[in-house]
Design a protein around this motif. Structure first.
Motif, PDB file in Angstrom:
ATOM      1  N   ASP A  73       7.141  -2.124  -8.975  1.00 43.54           N
ATOM      2  CA  ASP A  73       6.784  -1.181  -8.186  1.00 43.54           C
ATOM      3  C   ASP A  73       5.400  -0.950  -7.791  1.00 43.54           C
ATOM      4  OD1 ASP A  73       9.515  -1.171  -7.056  1.00 43.54           O
ATOM      5  OD2 ASP A  73      10.024   1.122  -8.387  1.00 43.54           O
ATOM      6  N   ARG A  74       5.068  -0.609  -8.274  1.00 41.35           N
ATOM      7  CA  ARG A  74       3.528  -0.533  -8.623  1.00 41.35           C
ATOM      8  C   ARG A  74       2.486  -1.184  -7.544  1.00 41.35           C
ATOM      9  NH1 ARG A  74       2.255   0.170 -14.359  1.00 41.35           N
ATOM     10  NH2 ARG A  74       4.893   1.293 -14.678  1.00 41.35           N
ATOM     11  N   CYS A  75       3.722  -2.990  -8.064  1.00 41.32           N
ATOM     12  CA  CYS A  75       2.682  -3.759  -7.318  1.00 41.32           C
ATOM     13  C   CYS A  75       2.780  -3.677  -5.673  1.00 41.32           C
ATOM     14  CB  CYS A  75       2.959  -5.543  -8.089  1.00 41.32           C
ATOM     15  SG  CYS A  75       2.485  -5.489  -9.755  1.00 41.32           S
ATOM     16  N   ILE A  76       4.472  -3.441  -5.329  1.00 38.95           N
ATOM     17  CA  ILE A  76       4.236  -3.285  -3.857  1.00 38.95           C
ATOM     18  C   ILE A  76       3.877  -2.584  -3.481  1.00 38.95           C
ATOM     19  CG2 ILE A  76       6.588  -2.637  -2.639  1.00 38.95           C
ATOM     20  CD1 ILE A  76       8.303  -4.098  -5.072  1.00 38.95           C
ATOM     21  N   LEU A 127       0.511  -0.942  -4.024  1.00 38.51           N
ATOM     22  CA  LEU A 127      -0.588  -1.478  -4.318  1.00 38.51           C
ATOM     23  C   LEU A 127      -1.019  -2.847  -3.128  1.00 38.51           C
ATOM     24  CD1 LEU A 127      -2.162  -2.370  -7.827  1.00 38.51           C
ATOM     25  CD2 LEU A 127      -2.508  -0.629  -6.334  1.00 38.51           C
ATOM     26  N   LEU A 128       0.472  -3.404  -2.184  1.00 30.61           N
ATOM     27  CA  LEU A 128       0.409  -4.747  -1.946  1.00 30.61           C
ATOM     28  C   LEU A 128       0.072  -3.687  -0.343  1.00 30.61           C
ATOM     29  CD1 LEU A 128       2.586  -7.089  -3.127  1.00 30.61           C
ATOM     30  CD2 LEU A 128       0.216  -6.990  -2.675  1.00 30.61           C
ATOM     31  N   ASN A 129       1.587  -2.328  -0.884  1.00 24.91           N
ATOM     32  CA  ASN A 129       1.307  -1.891   0.904  1.00 24.91           C
ATOM     33  C   ASN A 129       0.680  -0.519   1.000  1.00 24.91           C
ATOM     34  OD1 ASN A 129       3.585  -2.795   1.669  1.00 24.91           O
ATOM     35  ND2 ASN A 129       5.183  -1.560   0.321  1.00 24.91           N
ATOM     36  N   SER A 130      -0.783  -0.495   0.452  1.00 26.16           N
ATOM     37  CA  SER A 130      -1.810  -0.127   0.766  1.00 26.16           C
ATOM     38  C   SER A 130      -2.879  -0.450   1.326  1.00 26.16           C
ATOM     39  CB  SER A 130      -2.183   1.598  -0.667  1.00 26.16           C
ATOM     40  OG  SER A 130      -2.394   0.154  -1.572  1.00 26.16           O
TER      41      SER A 130
END
Length: 102
Positions: free
Chosen positions: A94-97, A99-102
């Motif tokens: 979830d943290r990686c997602i 980061l990818l979305n921001s």
């Protein structure tokens, strides 16, 4: 004459004191080297212990996943541990997602 003897005694004591200081300093250096060696040995042992604990943990997980008969308590402990690990992985994903979305 008494003054010269007094000065000579002070000079002798000063030389003795300086000699003892050098001995103590040399001993201090030696002890520091020994301490450093012991700390390095301890660090290496800590790494070895950590690696062995990881191997043991992996072996326990492998045995548990193979369906080998185990006690009920071990099974419950394994399930709790696996849930915790899975939840940790999900949080990391979830943290990686995020980061990818921001």
């Amino acid at each position: 004459m008494a003054l010269e003897q007094y000065i000579q005694r002070i000079d002798d004591k000063l030389h003795l004191l300086l000699k003892k200081l050098q001995q103590v300093q040399a001993e201090n250096v030696l002890l520091k080297e020994q301490l450093q060696a012991q700390e390095e040995t301890l660090a290496a042992r800590d790494e070895t212990i950590e690696a062995l604990e990881n191997k043991l943990h992996l072996a326990k997980m492998a045995v548990a996943t193979q369906g080998t008969p185990s006690s009920r308590e071990d099974d419950e402990e394994f399930r709790k541990e696996m849930r915790t690990k899975i939840n940790d992985y999900i949080k990391e994903i979830d943290r990686c997602i995020a980061l990818l979305n921001s």
